[in-house]
Design a protein around this motif. Structure first.
Motif, mmCIF file in Angstrom:
data_model
loop_
_atom_site.group_PDB
_atom_site.id
_atom_site.type_symbol
_atom_site.label_atom_id
_atom_site.label_comp_id
_atom_site.label_asym_id
_atom_site.label_seq_id
_atom_site.Cartn_x
_atom_site.Cartn_y
_atom_site.Cartn_z
ATOM 1 N N GLU A 36 0.856 -1.177 0.000
ATOM 2 C CA GLU A 36 0.000 0.000 0.000
ATOM 3 C C GLU A 36 0.890 1.224 0.000
ATOM 4 O O GLU A 36 1.804 1.348 0.809
ATOM 5 C CB GLU A 36 -0.902 0.004 1.240
ATOM 6 N N ASP A 37 0.615 2.145 -0.936
ATOM 7 C CA ASP A 37 1.370 3.382 -1.030
ATOM 8 C C ASP A 37 0.923 4.285 0.113
ATOM 9 O O ASP A 37 -0.254 4.640 0.208
ATOM 10 C CB ASP A 37 1.124 4.053 -2.382
ATOM 11 N N PRO A 38 1.834 4.696 1.032
ATOM 12 C CA PRO A 38 1.425 5.490 2.194
ATOM 13 C C PRO A 38 0.909 6.883 1.831
ATOM 14 O O PRO A 38 0.083 7.447 2.561
ATOM 15 C CB PRO A 38 2.689 5.579 3.045
ATOM 16 N N GLU A 39 1.335 7.447 0.708
ATOM 17 C CA GLU A 39 0.908 8.791 0.326
ATOM 18 C C GLU A 39 -0.487 8.795 -0.276
ATOM 19 O O GLU A 39 -1.315 9.650 0.052
ATOM 20 C CB GLU A 39 1.901 9.395 -0.663
ATOM 21 N N THR A 40 -0.753 7.856 -1.173
ATOM 22 C CA THR A 40 -2.043 7.857 -1.876
ATOM 23 C C THR A 40 -3.028 6.856 -1.297
ATOM 24 O O THR A 40 -4.230 6.984 -1.515
ATOM 25 C CB THR A 40 -1.834 7.535 -3.367
ATOM 26 N N GLY A 41 -2.555 5.843 -0.591
ATOM 27 C CA GLY A 41 -3.438 4.822 -0.044
ATOM 28 C C GLY A 41 -3.804 3.740 -1.037
ATOM 29 O O GLY A 41 -4.576 2.836 -0.720
ATOM 30 N N LYS A 42 -3.287 3.796 -2.244
ATOM 31 C CA LYS A 42 -3.571 2.775 -3.256
ATOM 32 C C LYS A 42 -2.698 1.547 -3.033
ATOM 33 O O LYS A 42 -1.583 1.648 -2.537
ATOM 34 C CB LYS A 42 -3.297 3.323 -4.657
#
Length: 172
Positions: A36-42
């Protein structure tokens, strides 16, 4: 017919596996990772290569110690991937140096660079070889050193030509 079969097997009975250099390929296989990308949440899926073969640490293992001889195992690994094919040619012993009541054994692992491209799943090679040394009279300690000796290497390589990778002291 039985005599012919027996004659064909005789050369194999005299072979000694003691000084045989064993080489094993270090393999990797692709695996999918979901993060999970911590910046975008994707969630992101990507493929990485995970090593599946055990990588041997460069070490000298004492196998047995008798009255007049010692047996030890020389083992290690060499990396080889991409455009850098590094092959282990042999392990050689330079003359033993006796200093008083001690002996220094220097083993050199000859690594040869081969131009070309290594397979995608190959990450390197493990090597091992069992050695026996007959101890001279009056020797009380044996120093065993193992070096990596790069016979030829890539022009822009930062690897040194000679590198100490393992050492062991055996007290008798």
């Amino acid at each position: 017919m039985k005599l012919l079969c027996l004659l064909m097997c005789i050369p194999f009975l005299n072979c000694s596996a003691q000084r045989k250099l064993n080489i094993e390929t270090i393999l990797a296989e692709p695996s999918r990772i979901t993060q999970e990308d911590p910046e975008t949440g994707k969630t992101i899926q990507r493929t990485t290569l995970s090593v599946v073969t055990n990588v041997l640490e460069p070490i000298i293992k004492l196998q047995s110690k008798a009255n007049d001889k010692i047996t030890f195992l020389l083992q290690g690994n060499v990396s080889s991937s991409g455009h850098s094919i590094n092959k282990v040619r042999r392990i050689r012993l330079e003359k033993a140096q006796q200093e008083g009541n001690s002996v220094r054994l220097k083993y050199y692992v000859e690594i040869k660079y081969i131009p070309g491209k290594e397979g995608a799943n190959v990450r390197g090679y493990n090597y091992s070889q069992q050695e026996t040394y007959h101890i001279p009279e009056g020797v009380q300690s044996v120093y065993v050193e193992m070096y990596e000796d790069r016979i030829n290497k890539k022009a822009d390589s930062k690897q040194p030509y000679l590198k100490l990778v393992a050492e062991q002291v055996v007290e008798l």
